[in-house]
Design an enzyme around this catalytic site. Structure first.
Site, short mmCIF file in Angstrom:
data_model
loop_
_atom_site.label_atom_id
_atom_site.label_comp_id
_atom_site.label_asym_id
_atom_site.label_seq_id
_atom_site.Cartn_x
_atom_site.Cartn_y
_atom_site.Cartn_z
N LEU A 120 118.36 21.23 21.91
CA LEU A 120 119.58 21.47 21.43
C LEU A 120 120.12 22.17 22.62
O LEU A 120 119.47 23.11 23.24
CB LEU A 120 119.48 22.60 20.14
CG LEU A 120 118.80 21.97 19.04
CD1 LEU A 120 118.75 23.57 17.92
CD2 LEU A 120 119.91 21.11 18.35
N CYS A 121 121.37 21.87 22.96
CA CYS A 121 121.84 22.53 23.96
C CYS A 121 123.70 22.76 23.38
O CYS A 121 123.66 22.74 22.26
CB CYS A 121 122.16 21.61 25.39
SG CYS A 121 123.32 20.40 25.32
N ALA A 122 124.59 23.24 24.20
CA ALA A 122 125.83 23.60 23.66
C ALA A 122 126.66 22.24 23.30
O ALA A 122 127.01 22.29 22.28
CB ALA A 122 126.56 24.31 24.78
N GLY A 178 125.49 18.73 23.68
CA GLY A 178 124.66 17.53 23.36
C GLY A 178 124.47 16.79 24.74
O GLY A 178 124.22 15.58 24.67
N TYR A 189 124.01 22.50 19.59
CA TYR A 189 123.64 23.55 18.52
C TYR A 189 124.65 23.48 17.38
O TYR A 189 125.98 23.35 17.60
CB TYR A 189 123.74 24.91 19.09
CG TYR A 189 123.03 25.90 18.23
CD1 TYR A 189 121.88 26.03 18.12
CD2 TYR A 189 124.03 26.57 17.39
CE1 TYR A 189 121.47 27.16 17.25
CE2 TYR A 189 123.85 27.58 16.57
CZ TYR A 189 122.43 27.83 16.64
OH TYR A 189 121.91 28.69 15.70
#
Length: 501
Positions: free
Chosen positions: A406-408, A410, A438
């Site tokens: 998960l990142c800000a 994708g 996320y």
């Protein structure tokens, strides 16, 4: 389309808050998300439809009712939560099928939600003479206008960069506060364009994506290319090679953590100044030179120069703006990169001098004690050898492992997931990885073995841990440089997964 977008925003708010509230309730006594969504929609319709003698006015069912929709989407799940938690529901005998019992269980919370908003709507209209969405627009009108000013745009752009510089994902902090304004302005811009008028609202959806974040927060599109073609130090050249392709598509974490820019005093000024200069220049082109602002909403991953051209409807002045922005961004960043590059180059040369000194010492020792020198050389060679992969591949061949990154947005999570999937396929491992932004498809977590959280989302760790703990999933956080190394080294990523599991 605008009404569908508004509906998705409201329903998404209600659904996500319901999911969050369910984490605090027993698994046997959960809130029904579908019922919450239906109740939210009914409540919003009650508040937003303006009766007319000839029918009803649906104006505030669109973007102008967006803030009201968010308010409804935040309140209704809380009404349901209080009712379900305290068992304020209609209980049927256990012999009654579950789907029928659930319908009766939802009656009191739904009735309370709808009745509360109906009473509030009647009272509010009696007190103010208007409906809630129209009143919100009237009250916030000065804010809408201020956000389109040079100062307002500079504050928004600067705040995003400042939070990111401090290690917190800037857009995730700033964007929620201005999304209703940007959506409303984008819709207004399209109406102006269709009416043959000048498209005048500067703060639209893609203004943040392509102008303020020209290649990512801090407007770092040019940074990777400057390092690639002008840097002399090995570190910056390596970062430039790794970062220029993701950076082209606004995935700039390799630059932010690889240089690094985050918390590096050397880049504080350009990181904040560049997005401010870009958006103020855009404002000048729109308000003074008469260029059309953003008409459409494109995905944030479209390369910024292309996105600006498309979103402005290929306005002739947009080509000039893009070229001028590229030049200005290079002029702002280049002096700081040059100084930093010289510093790194000096450090690398100092390390080389130390190594050469050690080699000279070994040669000198060889003339005095050849046997000892031979042992020293062997030890030196052993120390220089890269250690073999620490992971036991049989672990991944005998166990099915599912990893969610998960990142800000994708972006970098996709790079890491792809690196793991590629290595897994090449070596026949039972490892599969998925990447998400996320908040997107959070239901996937229950089927995962591990969730890896990107460093820019560190502030969301506590919220995410509630979800992973509920499903017994391992949550792992990463540091900035470590995360970038994992995206570039499949073996290291496998080590990381195995060691944490």
């Amino acid at each position: 389309v605008v009404r569908v977008l508004h509906l998705n925003c409201k329903l998404g708010t209600a659904k996500n808050l319901t999911d969050s509230k369910n984490l605090e309730l027993p698994k046997t006594n959960q809130i029904n998300p579908v019922a919450v969504i239906v109740a939210s929609e009914i409540a919003f319709v009650i508040l937003s439809i303006l009766p007319l003698k000839t029918g009803v006015d649906l104006t505030y069912m669109g973007t102008q009712g967006l803030i009201c929709a968010y308010i409804v989407g935040l309140i209704v799940p809380n009404i349901y939560y209080v009712c379900i938690k305290n068992n304020v529901t209609i209980k049927l005998p256990p012999q009654v099928p579950g789907n029928i019992s659930q319908s009766f269980k939802d009656l009191i919370p739904m009735g309370l939600s709808v009745s509360a908003f109906w009473l509030f709507g009647v009272g509010f209209k009696a007190a103010t003479g208007t409906i809630l969405p129209r009143w919100i627009i009237q009250v916030l009108s000065p804010l809408f206008q201020a956000s389109d000013s040079y100062l307002g745009l500079a504050l928004i752009a600067g705040a995003m960069a400042f939070f990111w510089f401090c290690g917190v994902q800037g857009p995730s902090i700033v964007q929620p506060a201005v999304v209703p304004i940007m959506i409303a302005n984008t819709a207004a811009n399209l109406q102006q364009y269709q009416a043959g008028q000048h498209v005048s609202h500067v703060l639209a959806m893609n203004t943040m994506d392509y102008v303020m974040n020209f290649g990512g927060t801090g407007s770092t599109l040019v940074v990777a290319f400057v390092m690639l073609f002008a840097a002399r130090s090995a570190q910056l050249k390596a970062v430039g090679k790794a970062a220029f392709i993701p950076g082209t598509f606004s995935v700039n974490e390799p630059v932010l953590f690889g240089m690094p820019i985050i918390m590096n005093p050397m880049f504080f000024i350009p990181f904040l100044a560049t997005p401010i200069v870009n958006v103020c220049l855009f404002k000048f082109f729109v308000s003074v030179l008469g260029m059309n602002s953003m008409i459409y909403t494109m995905p944030w991953t479209v390369p910024a120069p292309i996105g600006i051209l498309v979103s402005t409807g290929f306005a002739p002045l947009a080509f000039v703006f893009v070229l001028l922005t590229l030049v200005l961004d290079v002029l702002i960043y280049f002096p700081f990169i040059r100084v930093y590059d010289r510093t790194l180059l000096a450090e690398e040369k100092a390390k080389e001098d130390v190594i050469e000194g050690q080699d000279t010492a070994v040669l000198a020792a060889d003339t005095v004690a050849p046997q000892t020198a031979e042992v020293q050389v062997e030890a030196s060679e052993m120390a220089d050898e890269k250690p073999a992969a620490a992971h036991d591949e049989s672990f991944f061949k005998n166990n099915e492992i599912d990893v969610l990154v998960l990142c800000a947005g994708g972006g970098t999570s996709g790079i890491l997931a792809n690196a793991l999937n590629k290595l897994s396929k090449e070596r026949g491992l039972k490892l599969s990885a998925a990447a998400r932004a996320y908040g997107q498809d959070m239901d996937l977590i229950k089927d995962m073995s591990m969730v890896i959280l990107a460093p820019q989302m560190e502030s969301m760790k506590d919220n995410l841990k509630k979800i992973t703990d509920k499903y017994g999933v391992k949550l792992v956080t990463t540091t900035g440089r470590q995360y970038i190394e994992l995206t570039n080294n499949g073996d290291m990523a496998l080590d990381f997964v195995e060691s944490n599991l």
